[in-house]
Design a protein around this motif. Sequence first.
Motif, PDB file in Angstrom:
ATOM      1  N   VAL A 335       0.872  -1.185   0.000  1.00 18.25           N
ATOM      2  CA  VAL A 335       0.000   0.000   0.000  1.00 18.25           C
ATOM      3  C   VAL A 335       0.897   1.220   0.000  1.00 18.25           C
ATOM      4  O   VAL A 335       1.673   1.440   0.936  1.00 18.25           O
ATOM      5  CB  VAL A 335      -0.938   0.011   1.221  1.00 18.25           C
ATOM      6  N   PHE A 336       0.846   2.004  -1.049  1.00 18.80           N
ATOM      7  CA  PHE A 336       1.748   3.142  -1.159  1.00 18.80           C
ATOM      8  C   PHE A 336       1.062   4.470  -0.871  1.00 18.80           C
ATOM      9  O   PHE A 336       1.724   5.498  -0.725  1.00 18.80           O
ATOM     10  CB  PHE A 336       2.395   3.193  -2.550  1.00 18.80           C
ATOM     11  N   CYS A 337      -0.274   4.451  -0.764  1.00 19.21           N
ATOM     12  CA  CYS A 337      -0.967   5.715  -0.572  1.00 19.21           C
ATOM     13  C   CYS A 337      -2.380   5.470  -0.036  1.00 19.21           C
ATOM     14  O   CYS A 337      -3.024   4.478  -0.390  1.00 19.21           O
ATOM     15  CB  CYS A 337      -1.038   6.463  -1.909  1.00 19.21           C
ATOM     16  N   ASN A 338      -2.850   6.360   0.822  1.00 18.23           N
ATOM     17  CA  ASN A 338      -4.240   6.371   1.283  1.00 18.23           C
ATOM     18  C   ASN A 338      -4.823   7.741   0.976  1.00 18.23           C
ATOM     19  O   ASN A 338      -4.243   8.774   1.336  1.00 18.23           O
ATOM     20  CB  ASN A 338      -4.314   6.096   2.785  1.00 18.23           C
ATOM     21  N   GLU A 339      -5.975   7.740   0.306  1.00 21.78           N
ATOM     22  CA  GLU A 339      -6.570   9.004  -0.102  1.00 21.78           C
ATOM     23  C   GLU A 339      -8.093   8.876  -0.043  1.00 21.78           C
ATOM     24  O   GLU A 339      -8.678   8.021  -0.713  1.00 21.78           O
ATOM     25  CB  GLU A 339      -6.123   9.357  -1.519  1.00 21.78           C
ATOM     26  N   LEU A 375       5.361   0.974 -18.906  1.00 19.61           N
ATOM     27  CA  LEU A 375       4.708  -0.062 -18.099  1.00 19.61           C
ATOM     28  C   LEU A 375       3.817   0.666 -17.093  1.00 19.61           C
ATOM     29  O   LEU A 375       4.202   0.930 -15.967  1.00 19.61           O
ATOM     30  CB  LEU A 375       5.760  -0.911 -17.399  1.00 19.61           C
ATOM     31  N   THR A 376       2.604   0.996 -17.515  1.00 19.94           N
ATOM     32  CA  THR A 376       1.770   1.989 -16.844  1.00 19.94           C
ATOM     33  C   THR A 376       1.413   1.602 -15.410  1.00 19.94           C
ATOM     34  O   THR A 376       0.918   0.508 -15.154  1.00 19.94           O
ATOM     35  CB  THR A 376       0.464   2.202 -17.639  1.00 19.94           C
ATOM     36  N   TYR A 377       1.686   2.535 -14.494  1.00 22.27           N
ATOM     37  CA  TYR A 377       1.299   2.376 -13.093  1.00 22.27           C
ATOM     38  C   TYR A 377       0.300   3.467 -12.706  1.00 22.27           C
ATOM     39  O   TYR A 377       0.311   3.959 -11.598  1.00 22.27           O
ATOM     40  CB  TYR A 377       2.528   2.460 -12.182  1.00 22.27           C
ATOM     41  N   ASP A 378      -0.563   3.840 -13.633  1.00 20.48           N
ATOM     42  CA  ASP A 378      -1.527   4.916 -13.397  1.00 20.48           C
ATOM     43  C   ASP A 378      -2.638   4.418 -12.482  1.00 20.48           C
ATOM     44  O   ASP A 378      -3.285   3.405 -12.765  1.00 20.48           O
ATOM     45  CB  ASP A 378      -2.106   5.376 -14.738  1.00 20.48           C
ATOM     46  N   ILE A 379      -2.905   5.142 -11.385  1.00 19.43           N
ATOM     47  CA  ILE A 379      -3.938   4.709 -10.447  1.00 19.43           C
ATOM     48  C   ILE A 379      -5.325   4.745 -11.086  1.00 19.43           C
ATOM     49  O   ILE A 379      -6.245   4.076 -10.616  1.00 19.43           O
ATOM     50  CB  ILE A 379      -3.916   5.552  -9.156  1.00 19.43           C
ATOM     51  N   LYS A 380      -5.480   5.482 -12.166  1.00 19.52           N
ATOM     52  CA  LYS A 380      -6.773   5.529 -12.852  1.00 19.52           C
ATOM     53  C   LYS A 380      -7.089   4.207 -13.547  1.00 19.52           C
ATOM     54  O   LYS A 380      -8.255   3.921 -13.840  1.00 19.52           O
ATOM     55  CB  LYS A 380      -6.779   6.671 -13.875  1.00 19.52           C
ATOM     56  N   ASN A 381      -6.071   3.410 -13.820  1.00 22.83           N
ATOM     57  CA  ASN A 381      -6.282   2.125 -14.497  1.00 22.83           C
ATOM     58  C   ASN A 381      -6.371   0.963 -13.521  1.00 22.83           C
ATOM     59  O   ASN A 381      -6.432  -0.197 -13.935  1.00 22.83           O
ATOM     60  CB  ASN A 381      -5.124   1.854 -15.474  1.00 22.83           C
ATOM     61  N   GLY A 382      -6.338   1.256 -12.216  1.00 21.99           N
ATOM     62  CA  GLY A 382      -6.326   0.206 -11.214  1.00 21.99           C
ATOM     63  C   GLY A 382      -7.620  -0.588 -11.134  1.00 21.99           C
ATOM     64  O   GLY A 382      -8.659  -0.190 -11.667  1.00 21.99           O
ATOM     65  N   VAL A 383      -7.536  -1.739 -10.459  1.00 23.84           N
ATOM     66  CA  VAL A 383      -8.682  -2.625 -10.258  1.00 23.84           C
ATOM     67  C   VAL A 383      -9.158  -2.471  -8.824  1.00 23.84           C
ATOM     68  O   VAL A 383      -8.385  -2.665  -7.883  1.00 23.84           O
ATOM     69  CB  VAL A 383      -8.293  -4.091 -10.532  1.00 23.84           C
ATOM     70  N   GLN A 384     -10.425  -2.141  -8.647  1.00 26.76           N
ATOM     71  CA  GLN A 384     -10.951  -1.893  -7.300  1.00 26.76           C
ATOM     72  C   GLN A 384     -11.574  -3.152  -6.708  1.00 26.76           C
ATOM     73  O   GLN A 384     -12.399  -3.813  -7.331  1.00 26.76           O
ATOM     74  CB  GLN A 384     -11.996  -0.782  -7.334  1.00 26.76           C
ATOM     75  N   HIS A 385     -11.134  -3.504  -5.501  1.00 26.35           N
ATOM     76  CA  HIS A 385     -11.740  -4.576  -4.710  1.00 26.35           C
ATOM     77  C   HIS A 385     -12.038  -3.996  -3.333  1.00 26.35           C
ATOM     78  O   HIS A 385     -11.117  -3.795  -2.533  1.00 26.35           O
ATOM     79  CB  HIS A 385     -10.804  -5.782  -4.597  1.00 26.35           C
ATOM     80  N   GLY A 386     -13.326  -3.718  -3.088  1.00 29.00           N
ATOM     81  CA  GLY A 386     -13.683  -3.074  -1.828  1.00 29.00           C
ATOM     82  C   GLY A 386     -13.102  -1.680  -1.763  1.00 29.00           C
ATOM     83  O   GLY A 386     -13.234  -0.885  -2.689  1.00 29.00           O
ATOM     84  N   GLY A 387     -12.415  -1.384  -0.667  1.00 26.94           N
ATOM     85  CA  GLY A 387     -11.831  -0.053  -0.492  1.00 26.94           C
ATOM     86  C   GLY A 387     -10.394   0.032  -0.961  1.00 26.94           C
ATOM     87  O   GLY A 387      -9.697   1.004  -0.649  1.00 26.94           O
ATOM     88  N   ILE A 388      -9.915  -0.984  -1.708  1.00 25.01           N
ATOM     89  CA  ILE A 388      -8.529  -0.982  -2.177  1.00 25.01           C
ATOM     90  C   ILE A 388      -8.502  -0.959  -3.699  1.00 25.01           C
ATOM     91  O   ILE A 388      -9.208  -1.715  -4.362  1.00 25.01           O
ATOM     92  CB  ILE A 388      -7.764  -2.223  -1.669  1.00 25.01           C
TER      93      ILE A 388
END
Length: 449
Positions: A335-339, A375-388
Amino acid sequence: MMFISIVLYVLLSLFIKSYSYSEPHQLYYELSTHQFYLVRNNEYCAIAGDDHNSTVKYLGFNPEKTSYIDSIKKTTWNPNKKLRCPVSLTEYDEDYCSNYHLFCIDKFAILNDNLPIVKSVKPFGIYFNPSIIPFQGKLLMIRRTNKPFLEIMDTRLTNIKRFDGNYDADHPMSIYETDIRIFLKPNGNILLFISRYHHSWCCITEATRELVYNPSTDRYKLTDLTRLVYNEFPTINEKEKNWSPFIYKNEVYLVQKILPLFRVLKLQNSPIYNTTVYHDEIVPTMLLPVYSDSSCNKMKYTSGQSWDYGDIRGGTQAILIPGYGYLSFFHSNKVFCNEGNYSYKSYYMGAYIFSDTVPFKLLKISSQPIMSKDLTYDIKNGVQHGGIVFIIVFPMSYWLEDNTGKIIEGDVTIKPSTVVLSVGYNDETAKIVKLDFDVLIESLTDVNC
């Protein structure tokens, strides 16, 4: 033929003896100017910015273990014009969550003299965690689906066809068999190493199946699944998966742990027991002996630098590269960030090398993730599971290419030019990532084992 073999042996011996690793970066503090310097191979780079300690920590060093000098001018070091030192971190402070991985990418570039480790990143379709290996002049693949099956393709990663017409399966694979790695045995049979979930997805154990070749029919027979355990039968709450297979003296071994304990198991023709895993689920189980244990300390940077991206876990198979050792790739997550209402967790990948003699020992390992802006690490492309929100880059397998781009199949007898990784991305698609072999090797850090 004998003359050619002798020439190849001599050339390989010269190649092995001539290779040497560069020194890692060291951190120095100039007392006369209150300035930090990165020094490597008698070349230096000044770290600018107002908050020196923050910048130094950002690079992964420990300020308390910094060496001191009176003046950089009194040394014999020369400026390193290739190395771009950071000015400050203030440019990223406004949106830390979105920019965190730019820190990581910059950090890797700084510590590797701005040499690009990633040659290219290409999308590879909607394939969930595919494992791909060279096979009889082509590429063999298996991926995560409800009913996993094998596929075959050409070396350009095109013309993909089902391979299951070439084998018989009395016990078909199921949705519970995930993140399968393909591995080729010396006798030509195909091993599948499987993260096997059990009823109600309660627990995970490492398991295997084998495709046994029958030359009389020119077909393979898929064996039933066998659970793999070591020392003693585990409880259902334990999780074991992503072990890394390799060949040593024509036998199959598995890296079960990497750090802080480097553990190797031996796959052999052990007795198979029928054991209860969950309620009434009976699973054939093979008990493997622990072949080699080696306890490792932190990475051997004088500055105290080490991996800071979560626990190191398994990944790809390991391949023996003469003069270097066995090369494999691992993953970790953090976990690198909480927002707001969300936490952001990334998966990272790195590489490691272990010895080619018994007892097996970890020799070198990544201190920074293998990353690039492609090698995209954009948080907009992330996969959401619950609150993560997960950003997943998951190494499954790799192969090697020579300096002409030709795949090196079988035993490695020449120096590779490129490492080609099959990487699962965000549990949806896949990417083919090509790495520069020399830059990869130079990026690895000594380990004190």
